[in-house]
Structures are given as C-alpha cells and as structure tokens.
Scaffold this active site. Structure first.
Site, PDB file in Angstrom:
ATOM      1  N   ALA A  13       0.860  -1.549  -0.222  1.00 25.16           N
ATOM      2  CA  ALA A  13       0.014   0.016  -0.050  1.00 25.16           C
ATOM      3  C   ALA A  13       1.041   1.213  -0.262  1.00 25.16           C
ATOM      4  O   ALA A  13       2.375   1.651  -0.421  1.00 25.16           O
ATOM      5  CB  ALA A  13      -0.947   0.235   1.208  1.00 25.16           C
ATOM      6  N   VAL A  14       0.206   2.502   0.002  1.00 24.57           N
ATOM      7  CA  VAL A  14       1.005   3.707  -0.072  1.00 24.57           C
ATOM      8  C   VAL A  14       2.611   3.600   0.525  1.00 24.57           C
ATOM      9  O   VAL A  14       3.764   4.025   0.009  1.00 24.57           O
ATOM     10  CB  VAL A  14       0.208   4.562   0.451  1.00 24.57           C
ATOM     11  CG1 VAL A  14      -0.565   4.627   1.922  1.00 24.57           C
ATOM     12  CG2 VAL A  14       1.556   5.852  -0.129  1.00 24.57           C
ATOM     13  N   ARG A  35      -0.205  -9.418  -0.657  1.00 23.14           N
ATOM     14  CA  ARG A  35      -0.736 -10.079  -0.511  1.00 23.14           C
ATOM     15  C   ARG A  35      -2.251 -10.014  -1.971  1.00 23.14           C
ATOM     16  O   ARG A  35      -2.024 -10.928  -2.746  1.00 23.14           O
ATOM     17  CB  ARG A  35      -1.884  -9.868   1.351  1.00 23.14           C
ATOM     18  CG  ARG A  35      -3.390 -10.944   0.813  1.00 23.14           C
ATOM     19  CD  ARG A  35      -4.275 -10.381   1.772  1.00 23.14           C
ATOM     20  NE  ARG A  35      -5.219  -8.906   1.626  1.00 23.14           N
ATOM     21  CZ  ARG A  35      -5.650  -8.951   2.684  1.00 23.14           C
ATOM     22  NH1 ARG A  35      -6.051  -9.875   3.597  1.00 23.14           N
ATOM     23  NH2 ARG A  35      -6.220  -7.529   2.528  1.00 23.14           N
ATOM     24  N   VAL A  76       2.797  -3.942   6.117  1.00 16.24           N
ATOM     25  CA  VAL A  76       1.187  -4.158   6.311  1.00 16.24           C
ATOM     26  C   VAL A  76       0.080  -3.388   7.507  1.00 16.24           C
ATOM     27  O   VAL A  76       0.904  -3.046   7.864  1.00 16.24           O
ATOM     28  CB  VAL A  76       0.420  -5.673   6.322  1.00 16.24           C
ATOM     29  CG1 VAL A  76       1.314  -6.276   5.167  1.00 16.24           C
ATOM     30  CG2 VAL A  76       1.053  -6.211   7.470  1.00 16.24           C
ATOM     31  N   SER A 130       8.888   7.133  10.679  1.00 18.09           N
ATOM     32  CA  SER A 130       8.589   8.472  11.019  1.00 18.09           C
ATOM     33  C   SER A 130       8.184   9.145   9.736  1.00 18.09           C
ATOM     34  O   SER A 130       9.271   8.776   9.076  1.00 18.09           O
ATOM     35  CB  SER A 130       8.512   9.018  11.682  1.00 18.09           C
ATOM     36  OG  SER A 130       7.453  10.285  11.961  1.00 18.09           O
ATOM     37  N   GLY A 131       7.376   9.963   9.368  1.00 21.73           N
ATOM     38  CA  GLY A 131       7.521  11.253   8.004  1.00 21.73           C
ATOM     39  C   GLY A 131       6.097  10.355   6.774  1.00 21.73           C
ATOM     40  O   GLY A 131       6.427  11.258   6.076  1.00 21.73           O
ATOM     41  N   GLY A 132       5.630   9.496   6.969  1.00 20.11           N
ATOM     42  CA  GLY A 132       4.157   9.912   6.481  1.00 20.11           C
ATOM     43  C   GLY A 132       4.564   9.021   5.084  1.00 20.11           C
ATOM     44  O   GLY A 132       5.830   8.817   4.784  1.00 20.11           O
ATOM     45  N   LYS A 184       9.026   4.471  18.552  1.00 21.11           N
ATOM     46  CA  LYS A 184       8.113   5.418  17.491  1.00 21.11           C
ATOM     47  C   LYS A 184       6.541   6.179  18.070  1.00 21.11           C
ATOM     48  O   LYS A 184       6.359   7.076  17.494  1.00 21.11           O
ATOM     49  CB  LYS A 184       7.746   4.257  16.678  1.00 21.11           C
ATOM     50  CG  LYS A 184       6.538   4.959  15.570  1.00 21.11           C
ATOM     51  CD  LYS A 184       7.594   6.409  14.889  1.00 21.11           C
ATOM     52  CE  LYS A 184       6.622   6.534  13.912  1.00 21.11           C
ATOM     53  NZ  LYS A 184       5.216   6.308  13.123  1.00 21.11           N
ATOM     54  N   HIS A 187       7.823   9.198  19.698  1.00 17.67           N
ATOM     55  CA  HIS A 187       7.456  10.025  18.942  1.00 17.67           C
ATOM     56  C   HIS A 187       6.018  10.604  18.592  1.00 17.67           C
ATOM     57  O   HIS A 187       5.622  11.663  18.252  1.00 17.67           O
ATOM     58  CB  HIS A 187       8.050   9.545  17.816  1.00 17.67           C
ATOM     59  CG  HIS A 187       8.225  10.150  16.989  1.00 17.67           C
ATOM     60  ND1 HIS A 187       6.581  10.007  15.959  1.00 17.67           N
ATOM     61  CD2 HIS A 187       8.628  11.064  15.524  1.00 17.67           C
ATOM     62  CE1 HIS A 187       6.872  11.396  14.589  1.00 17.67           C
ATOM     63  NE2 HIS A 187       8.223  11.513  14.908  1.00 17.67           N
ATOM     64  N   ASN A 188       5.493   9.901  18.363  1.00 18.90           N
ATOM     65  CA  ASN A 188       3.841   9.941  18.019  1.00 18.90           C
ATOM     66  C   ASN A 188       2.782  10.299  19.527  1.00 18.90           C
ATOM     67  O   ASN A 188       1.892  11.766  19.348  1.00 18.90           O
ATOM     68  CB  ASN A 188       2.796   8.821  17.801  1.00 18.90           C
ATOM     69  CG  ASN A 188       2.472   8.683  16.257  1.00 18.90           C
ATOM     70  OD1 ASN A 188       3.983   8.955  15.672  1.00 18.90           O
ATOM     71  ND2 ASN A 188       2.559   8.039  15.570  1.00 18.90           N
ATOM     72  N   GLU A 191       3.914  14.935  18.991  1.00 18.54           N
ATOM     73  CA  GLU A 191       3.942  14.997  18.035  1.00 18.54           C
ATOM     74  C   GLU A 191       1.683  15.744  18.594  1.00 18.54           C
ATOM     75  O   GLU A 191       1.821  16.664  17.666  1.00 18.54           O
ATOM     76  CB  GLU A 191       3.447  13.596  17.086  1.00 18.54           C
ATOM     77  CG  GLU A 191       2.639  14.158  15.681  1.00 18.54           C
ATOM     78  CD  GLU A 191       2.697  13.193  14.732  1.00 18.54           C
ATOM     79  OE1 GLU A 191       3.873  12.044  14.153  1.00 18.54           O
ATOM     80  OE2 GLU A 191       1.289  12.545  13.765  1.00 18.54           O
ATOM     81  N   ARG A 289      -8.603  15.994  22.145  1.00 17.84           N
ATOM     82  CA  ARG A 289      -8.910  15.443  20.880  1.00 17.84           C
ATOM     83  C   ARG A 289     -10.410  14.414  21.117  1.00 17.84           C
ATOM     84  O   ARG A 289     -11.482  14.690  20.378  1.00 17.84           O
ATOM     85  CB  ARG A 289      -8.022  14.281  20.845  1.00 17.84           C
ATOM     86  CG  ARG A 289      -7.093  15.419  19.155  1.00 17.84           C
ATOM     87  CD  ARG A 289      -6.633  13.958  18.606  1.00 17.84           C
ATOM     88  NE  ARG A 289      -4.880  14.639  18.309  1.00 17.84           N
ATOM     89  CZ  ARG A 289      -3.991  13.790  17.122  1.00 17.84           C
ATOM     90  NH1 ARG A 289      -4.366  12.786  16.664  1.00 17.84           N
ATOM     91  NH2 ARG A 289      -3.181  14.796  16.791  1.00 17.84           N
TER      92      ARG A 289
END
Ligand code: NBP
Length: 477
Positions: A13-14, A35, A76, A130-132, A184, A187-188, A191, A289
């Site tokens: 995927a992306v 898959r 995944v 990280s970094g999208g 990680k 880190h989030n 963020e 949130r």
C-alpha cells in the site's frame, strides 16, 4: 544464477510501495510482494524504471528471490494482519533471516513476536518509521529495534534510505526487542502534544488577539524562522492561509472541529500510566481530541455560563507572550516524552541513548524541529539527565519564557478559552520545582482511611497514626 534482492518488501500500500521505491532509488535490488498481486504489478508498471524490482506473486517465490540472510520488510496494517504475514513467512525462512515489521505496531506485540521468532532462530526487528508517505519515499526517520546482530546486517540499508542531517542518517539501532516501536510510539505522543499546543496558540491569537487566520498564518511563518522553527509550525502556517474555494471562507472555518486519532497517542498515555511517568502534556492532547470528538456532551454543555473572549484582551504583548507559552510548553512536552523513554529503557533493559533519539528526529519525521539539536546536546553532555528542564539551554529558555507563559495561562482562564496544554505544562513545571508538595496531606489521608502508613521528613522508617483512638498517637508501622 539469477539475480537476488538485498531486501524485500511485502505489503505494498502507500507506505510499503514508497519504501520499496526508496530502496530501489538507492541502488538496491528490491523483492516486492503483496497479498493481492494487483498492487505488486502496479508498482512495477508505474515505477519499474526507478530501479531494480523483483516482483513475486507467491510468498515462496518472494523468499526465494532474496539473498541470505534474508531481509523481509513487512508493511501491512498493524494488528492481526501483521501476525498473519508472520505466520505465512516464518516457516519459509531460515535461522539468521530477518523479519522487519515497519508498521505502527504496539511495542508489547513486538516484544511477543520477537520472543517467539527468536526461538526459531529468526530475527524480528520492530521498526518505527515516521514521516508519512512522503518520508517513506524521500527519507524517513527510522527507529529499528531488535537484536544488535540484525542491525549489523540491516542497519546500513536503512541508514541509506533514511533522511540525513549534515550527512548523518536519521536512523540508529534504538535497542532490543520492542524498543524501536516504543520510541516511535512516544514520538507520536509528542506529536499529539505539539499539535495541541500549536492549536491553543492559534485559538488564543484568534479569540483573545482578534487576528484572522491569514494574519495568524503570518505570525506562524515568522515564528518558524526563530527557535520554534519546525515542520509542524511550517505546515500550520500553510493550513491557516488556505481559503476554501467553494465558500471563500478560511479553510480552518469550514472544517468540522472534531480531531481524530488512530491510537498511538492513547498507547503512549497507557504506557506512561503503567510506568508511572507524568506525561501530562501528551495526555491533555489525547483528552482534548476526545473532548472535541464528543458532540453529544458538547451540545448539551454549550449553554454553560462563562466568559466569552474579547478580541484585544491580551493587549499588545499577546503575540510575544503566546510565543513564550508555546516554546515553554513544548519543552515540557518533550521533557516528559524523553522521561518516558528513559523509564521504559530502564524497565525493559533497553539501554536507549536519548540523545541519539533526538538526533534521528531532526529530519524525516513529523516532529522534526530546530530545538532537537539542543536536546541531543543536553543528553550527550549528561546521559542520565533527570529532566531536560534542568539542562542549561532549557533552563534558560523556560526561565526567560516564564512571565509570558503565566500571563497566557491566566488570560486563557479569564477569557474562557480552553488551553489545557499550556495550563498543564505550567502546573507540571511548578509541581517539579516545588520545595514542598501537598502530597504530604494525601499521605495523611491515606493513613487515616486505610492505614497505608507514611514516612517522616526527620527520621527513617514507616509510621502510622492510631486515628481511631482519642489521643491519636503515632506508632512505628
Ligand atoms: P494500510 O495500513 O492501509 O495496510 C494495507 C496493506 O496491508 C495492504 O498491502 C494490504 O494488502 C495489507 N494487508 C491487510 Br489490510 N491485511 C492483510 C493480511 N491479512 N495479510 C497480508 N496483507 C494484509 O497501509 P499503509 O497506510 O501503507 O500503512 C502500512 C503500515 O505503516 C501500517 O502499519 C501503518 O500504521 C504504518 N504507517 C503508516 C503511515 C502513513 O502515513 N500512512 C506512517 C507511518 C507508519 P492488500 O493490498 O492485499 O489488501
């Protein structure tokens, strides 16, 4: 003999697709698998000219196309999909091979998977990325856990595709088993806190400052040139200057004010509760949130009495005060996050170098910021620093920002503008520096109702007061 790949990526995927392209663009031969074959085919058709890809339809062919020891990156959906992929690939691998989970797994899952695969002689490397999608393609910040032995073989490839600052890779071996995914996660969490604080700064500039979103965009642009310089400040200016093409309104005014979350912020807070580390800044951000996402309670409470903010209430110094509140609160949030990393490192025996974490967050990731250099320097100077707040640079920064910070918190309360991030950061700061805390009274209450005992300031031992008796004598516990 046909060509073998140095590394393989399954899950296209992306994120997986972009990581695979990044490896290929750096001259590595990359085995690719998904898959459903359609994604694999699409990757090779669209981007095959960027490097050498070895596509496979089956897991068997994919594994056979890798040089040994095999390096298989799993990209995944985190959770059961990761277990399904591990179950599919582990029987096809041989001792010394590596399964690298680069998804956003919970560190406890990573610890479990690492222990199980170690018994079969396989290295399981939980890796934070990280970094999208842009980061995955152009250079992410990479936080690999797992064994040191696996890093010797895998590290050079990951360092190659990571972001670089002054030629230094934003990738380092974080520590064993779940250390990479833990870092990680924090880190989030940081963020979340950073975004909440920026949002509060915007809200106060708008409501108490009377500025328009376009004017606030300019303020953030200016701040980005100074000590607050960071990716999040930079994109905030971009979002604020955006106009909605349909209505002509500021974009920020046509977006529903309910912030979503995928869960890593919540995980960070849950882990902090287990470790007993007060990460109030991250917790406030997660709860803010959650509050925003509760329309029923918000609607029911919309008529509650309280002040409405007056534009101009903050006076001419408001902008400078908010910059100070933002910088000081941000320092507190990072100090808390690093303290959590240090506590987990101790708890799980990870031996994490906090300065190295600040170093690999300087680029490629969402919280990249100028002041991470100072965090790195602080921990390099003193790896066991009990809190960043006592490091020379941060001590001076927070002392200098204090008056503005206090004025902003007071103004927010007076004007009825919610600023839980600024307020809780200040309360944390005051709590830490207090000579005496009211915790002594809490100890008294606990001893009164539960005979939980207490310690004294003037002699060792545990004590208890016979509260139910008339003379209430103190006795050794
Ligand atoms: P997704 O999280 O949307 O996952 C889609 C991929 O998972 C597809 O390749 C899909 O295969 C595969 N998959 C699923 Br769903 N169930 C599977 C199963 N049972 N067996 C095998 N494969 C399965 O992809 P993403 O957005 O690229 O993110 C990948 C990972 O990276 C996630 O863990 C995410 O949290 C993490 N991450 C994402 C970002 C980001 O910005 N998106 C940033 C950092 C980390 P299919 O094609 O056959 O359906």
């Amino acid at each position: 003999m046909s060509e073998k790949a140095q590394i393989g990526v399954t899950g296209l995927a992306v994120m997986g697709r972009n990581l695979a392209r990044n490896f290929a663009r750096h001259g590595h031969t990359v085995a690719v698998h998904n898959r459903s074959y359609a994604r694999t085919k699409e990757l090779v058709e669209q981007f095959g000219d960027e490097g050498t890809f070895l596509p496979s339809e089956s897991a068997q062919d994919f594994v056979a196309s890798l040089e040994r020891p095999r390096r298989v990156v799993i990209m995944v959906k985190a959770g059961p999909a990761t277990d399904a992929v591990i179950d599919e690939f582990a029987p096809l691998l041989e001792p010394g091979d590596m399964l690298i989970d680069a998804g956003n797994a919970h560190f406890a899952d990573t610890r479990r998977r690492e222990a199980a695969l170690k018994e079969r002689g396989l290295h399981f490397v939980g890796t934070g990325v990280s970094g999208g999608e842009e980061g995955a393609l152009h250079g992410p910040s990479i936080m690999p856990g797992g064994s040191r032995e696996s890093y010797e073989s895998l590290g050079p490839l990951l360092e190659d595709i990571s972001a670089k600052v002054d030629g230094e890779p934003c990738c380092v071996h974080v520590g064993p088993d779940g250390a990479g995914h833990f870092v990680k996660m924090v880190h989030n969490g940081i963020e979340y806190a950073d975004m909440q604080l920026i949002a509060e700064a915007y809200d106060l500039l708008r409501q108490a400052g009377g500025h328009s979103p376009a004017e606030i965009a300019e303020i953030f642009k200016g701040w980005n040139e100074g000590r607050l310089g960071s990716y999040l400040i930079e994109i905030t200016a971009e979002v604020l200057k955006q106009a909605d093409p349909e209505t002509g309104q500021p974009f920020v005014d046509v977006v529903l004010d309910r912030a979503e979350q995928k869960g890593t912020g919540r995980w960070t807070v849950q882990s902090a509760l287990d470790l007993g580390v007060p990460i109030s800044g991250i917790a406030e951000a997660v709860f803010a949130r959650a509050l925003s996402g509760d329309p029923v309670a918000r609607e029911a409470a919309a008529g509650l009495p309280g002040p409405s903010a007056t534009a101009g209430a903050g006076g001419t110094g408001l902008q400078a005060d908010i910059e100070q509140a933002l910088f000081a609160s941000k320092i507190v949030a990072y100090a808390q996050g690093f303290q959590q990393i240090q506590a987990a490192s101790k708890e799980y025996g990870w031996d994490i170098d906090p300065g190295a974490m600040a170093k690999i967050w300087r680029d490629g990731c969402i919280i990249r910021a100028k002041f991470l250099d100072y965090i790195k320097q602080a921990y390099d100077k003193s790896p066991q620093l009990p809190t960043l707040l006592v490091d020379d640079y941060f001590l001076e920064a927070v002392s200098g920002a204090q008056q503005g910070w206090r004025r902003v918190v007071a103004l927010a309360a007076e004007q009825g503008v919610p600023a839980p991030g600024f307020a809780s950061a200040l309360a944390y700061y005051d709590g830490l520096r207090a000579k005496r805390l009211p915790a002594a009274l809490i100890q008294g209450q606990r001893d009164f109702f539960g005979a939980h005992t207490y310690q004294r300031v003037d002699k060792p031992g545990a004590f208890h007061v016979l509260w139910a008796t008339e003379d209430r004598n103190e006795v050794p516990a």
